[in-house]
Design a protein around this motif. Structure first.
Motif, PDB file in Angstrom:
ATOM      1  N   ASP A 147      33.913  99.090  30.571  1.00  0.00           N
ATOM      2  CA  ASP A 147      35.268  99.211  31.089  1.00  0.00           C
ATOM      3  C   ASP A 147      35.621 100.694  31.224  1.00  0.00           C
ATOM      4  OD1 ASP A 147      36.177 100.108  28.540  1.00  0.00           O
ATOM      5  OD2 ASP A 147      36.699  98.069  27.928  1.00  0.00           O
ATOM      6  N   ALA A 148      36.757 100.968  31.832  1.00  0.00           N
ATOM      7  CA  ALA A 148      37.146 102.360  32.121  1.00  0.00           C
ATOM      8  C   ALA A 148      37.433 103.166  30.861  1.00  0.00           C
ATOM      9  CB  ALA A 148      38.361 102.377  33.054  1.00  0.00           C
ATOM     10  N   SER A 149      37.551 102.500  29.711  1.00  0.00           N
ATOM     11  CA  SER A 149      37.787 103.206  28.446  1.00  0.00           C
ATOM     12  C   SER A 149      36.483 103.625  27.769  1.00  0.00           C
ATOM     13  CB  SER A 149      38.586 102.320  27.487  1.00  0.00           C
ATOM     14  OG  SER A 149      39.856 102.038  28.036  1.00  0.00           O
ATOM     15  N   GLY A 150      35.354 103.316  28.402  1.00  0.00           N
ATOM     16  CA  GLY A 150      34.065 103.704  27.837  1.00  0.00           C
ATOM     17  C   GLY A 150      33.448 102.667  26.929  1.00  0.00           C
ATOM     18  N   ASN A 151      34.088 101.504  26.798  1.00  0.00           N
ATOM     19  CA  ASN A 151      33.495 100.452  25.982  1.00  0.00           C
ATOM     20  C   ASN A 151      32.289  99.871  26.715  1.00  0.00           C
ATOM     21  OD1 ASN A 151      35.405 100.488  23.784  1.00  0.00           O
ATOM     22  ND2 ASN A 151      36.873  99.715  25.280  1.00  0.00           N
ATOM     23  N   ARG A 152      31.225  99.643  25.949  1.00  0.00           N
ATOM     24  CA  ARG A 152      29.945  99.228  26.503  1.00  0.00           C
ATOM     25  C   ARG A 152      29.508  97.917  25.859  1.00  0.00           C
ATOM     26  NH1 ARG A 152      25.037  99.483  24.033  1.00  0.00           N
ATOM     27  NH2 ARG A 152      23.210  99.672  25.369  1.00  0.00           N
ATOM     28  N   LEU A 153      29.055  96.998  26.676  1.00  0.00           N
ATOM     29  CA  LEU A 153      28.457  95.764  26.184  1.00  0.00           C
ATOM     30  C   LEU A 153      26.983  95.815  26.544  1.00  0.00           C
ATOM     31  CD1 LEU A 153      28.929  92.951  24.893  1.00  0.00           C
ATOM     32  CD2 LEU A 153      29.221  92.071  27.222  1.00  0.00           C
ATOM     33  N   GLY A 154      26.129  95.824  25.533  1.00  0.00           N
ATOM     34  CA  GLY A 154      24.683  95.863  25.759  1.00  0.00           C
ATOM     35  C   GLY A 154      24.105  94.461  25.802  1.00  0.00           C
ATOM     36  N   MET A 155      22.789  94.381  25.636  1.00  0.00           N
ATOM     37  CA  MET A 155      22.095  93.095  25.699  1.00  0.00           C
ATOM     38  C   MET A 155      22.294  92.265  24.433  1.00  0.00           C
ATOM     39  SD  MET A 155      20.657  92.533  28.603  1.00  0.00           S
ATOM     40  CE  MET A 155      19.350  91.351  28.288  1.00  0.00           C
ATOM     41  N   GLY A 156      22.825  92.864  23.387  1.00  0.00           N
ATOM     42  CA  GLY A 156      23.114  92.100  22.189  1.00  0.00           C
ATOM     43  C   GLY A 156      22.251  92.437  20.992  1.00  0.00           C
ATOM     44  N   GLY A 157      21.238  93.266  21.199  1.00  0.00           N
ATOM     45  CA  GLY A 157      20.361  93.626  20.084  1.00  0.00           C
ATOM     46  C   GLY A 157      20.911  94.731  19.207  1.00  0.00           C
ATOM     47  N   GLY A 158      21.844  95.524  19.712  1.00  0.00           N
ATOM     48  CA  GLY A 158      22.456  96.594  18.938  1.00  0.00           C
ATOM     49  C   GLY A 158      21.585  97.823  18.735  1.00  0.00           C
ATOM     50  N   PHE A 159      20.481  97.929  19.466  1.00  0.00           N
ATOM     51  CA  PHE A 159      19.544  99.049  19.270  1.00  0.00           C
ATOM     52  C   PHE A 159      20.204 100.403  19.518  1.00  0.00           C
ATOM     53  CE2 PHE A 159      16.700  95.475  19.863  1.00  0.00           C
ATOM     54  CZ  PHE A 159      15.704  95.719  18.934  1.00  0.00           C
ATOM     55  N   TYR A 160      20.907 100.539  20.642  1.00  0.00           N
ATOM     56  CA  TYR A 160      21.551 101.824  20.937  1.00  0.00           C
ATOM     57  C   TYR A 160      22.720 102.073  19.989  1.00  0.00           C
ATOM     58  CZ  TYR A 160      18.803 103.044  25.026  1.00  0.00           C
ATOM     59  OH  TYR A 160      17.773 103.416  25.862  1.00  0.00           O
ATOM     60  N   ASP A 161      23.493 101.037  19.667  1.00  0.00           N
ATOM     61  CA  ASP A 161      24.620 101.222  18.741  1.00  0.00           C
ATOM     62  C   ASP A 161      24.131 101.762  17.399  1.00  0.00           C
ATOM     63  OD1 ASP A 161      26.782 100.374  20.397  1.00  0.00           O
ATOM     64  OD2 ASP A 161      26.150  98.298  20.119  1.00  0.00           O
ATOM     65  N   ARG A 162      23.073 101.154  16.851  1.00  0.00           N
ATOM     66  CA  ARG A 162      22.557 101.622  15.565  1.00  0.00           C
ATOM     67  C   ARG A 162      21.961 103.022  15.680  1.00  0.00           C
ATOM     68  NH1 ARG A 162      21.633  96.090  15.005  1.00  0.00           N
ATOM     69  NH2 ARG A 162      19.645  96.155  16.106  1.00  0.00           N
ATOM     70  N   THR A 163      21.227 103.273  16.752  1.00  0.00           N
ATOM     71  CA  THR A 163      20.574 104.576  16.930  1.00  0.00           C
ATOM     72  C   THR A 163      21.594 105.689  17.086  1.00  0.00           C
ATOM     73  OG1 THR A 163      18.655 103.499  17.943  1.00  0.00           O
ATOM     74  CG2 THR A 163      18.929 105.851  18.378  1.00  0.00           C
ATOM     75  N   LEU A 164      22.708 105.406  17.770  1.00  0.00           N
ATOM     76  CA  LEU A 164      23.709 106.436  18.055  1.00  0.00           C
ATOM     77  C   LEU A 164      24.847 106.473  17.038  1.00  0.00           C
ATOM     78  CD1 LEU A 164      23.996 105.924  21.918  1.00  0.00           C
ATOM     79  CD2 LEU A 164      22.632 107.627  20.687  1.00  0.00           C
ATOM     80  N   ALA A 165      24.834 105.563  16.072  1.00  0.00           N
ATOM     81  CA  ALA A 165      25.963 105.457  15.132  1.00  0.00           C
ATOM     82  C   ALA A 165      26.264 106.768  14.426  1.00  0.00           C
ATOM     83  CB  ALA A 165      25.694 104.359  14.112  1.00  0.00           C
ATOM     84  N   ASN A 166      25.265 107.544  14.079  1.00  0.00           N
ATOM     85  CA  ASN A 166      25.480 108.800  13.357  1.00  0.00           C
ATOM     86  C   ASN A 166      25.179 110.029  14.202  1.00  0.00           C
ATOM     87  OD1 ASN A 166      26.227 107.503  10.885  1.00  0.00           O
ATOM     88  ND2 ASN A 166      24.072 106.962  10.637  1.00  0.00           N
ATOM     89  N   ALA A 167      24.961 109.827  15.484  1.00  0.00           N
ATOM     90  CA  ALA A 167      24.651 110.951  16.378  1.00  0.00           C
ATOM     91  C   ALA A 167      25.927 111.447  17.039  1.00  0.00           C
ATOM     92  CB  ALA A 167      23.660 110.510  17.452  1.00  0.00           C
ATOM     93  N   PRO A 168      26.042 112.766  17.263  1.00  0.00           N
ATOM     94  CA  PRO A 168      27.222 113.257  17.996  1.00  0.00           C
ATOM     95  C   PRO A 168      27.173 112.781  19.447  1.00  0.00           C
ATOM     96  CG  PRO A 168      25.650 115.038  17.608  1.00  0.00           C
ATOM     97  CD  PRO A 168      25.120 113.829  16.895  1.00  0.00           C
ATOM     98  N   LEU A 169      28.275 112.233  19.923  1.00  0.00           N
ATOM     99  CA  LEU A 169      28.323 111.726  21.297  1.00  0.00           C
ATOM    100  C   LEU A 169      28.718 112.807  22.290  1.00  0.00           C
ATOM    101  CD1 LEU A 169      29.988 108.238  20.732  1.00  0.00           C
ATOM    102  CD2 LEU A 169      27.572 108.880  20.675  1.00  0.00           C
TER     103      LEU A 169
END
Length: 195
Positions: free
Chosen positions: A130-152
């Motif tokens: 959506d325009a607020s930057g919310n992202r829906l992935g495939m459901g595995g959470g791989f990127y969410d977990r990988t980026l959780a502690n990384a500076p965006l």
């Protein structure tokens, strides 16, 4: 509001219905738009991904970035930390293999790995946004977990993570869970979103 599962199915069907010509045109437009990003000049080490399941084809962008002299990296399923990704240098002659999901990834090569913190820009796939930057992935959470502690974002506020998608993958609102990591930028063939 639709459930995440229903939304995932709907948007995957939407992008799968794009013709080969529409896919090719979108991929070329994305490469043009992405390579014109003002902060790209400061990015030397860029993580991309190889398209799967009618995702926006990244090959034109990969070739364009190689022509600009950028160092590219692809994700691999982390062999030690389940549910996470690591990134490995990718060039035209990189040996590839299919991972457990059937997605091509580089053959493991420890000297070619790059820590997430050393990447200047990480491009993520997504199913819906959506325009607020919310992202829906495939459901595995791989990127969410990988980026959780990384500076965006970088120290000067430029995006360090950017989602890539077809314009038809935009929805009014993505249902958000507490573990979701919103993106500071999303690039489609027709528009740049900088929420």
């Amino acid at each position: 509001m639709q459930s995440r599962h229903e939304l995932r199915q709907l948007i995957r069907q939407r992008r799968q219905q794009l013709s080969t010509q529409q896919q090719q045109q979108a991929a070329e437009q994305l490469a043009e738009r992405f390579t014109a990003l003002p902060f790209l000049a400061d990015c030397q080490h860029i993580a991309l991904y190889l398209s799967n399941d009618a995702e926006l084809d990244t090959w034109p962008l990969i070739h364009a970035l190689w022509q600009l002299g950028k160092q590219l990296y692809l994700p691999l399923l982390h062999p030690v930390t389940p549910g996470h990704l690591i990134f490995q240098h990718f060039h035209a002659n990189t040996p590839m293999r299919a991972n457990r999901f059937g997605i091509p990834e580089p053959d493991w090569s420890c000297p070619d790995l790059c820590p997430v913190a050393q990447l200047d820009l990480i491009c993520t796939p997504l199913v819906a946004f959506d325009a607020s930057g919310n992202r829906l992935g495939m459901g595995g959470g791989f990127y969410d977990r990988t980026l959780a502690n990384a500076p965006l974002r970088s120290r000067d506020g430029q995006p360090r993570v950017i989602g890539l998608a077809h314009a038809c993958q935009q929805v009014p609102a993505v249902p958000v869970e507490e573990w979701d990591v919103p993106l500071p930028a999303i690039c489609t063939p027709t528009q740049i979103f900088l929420p």
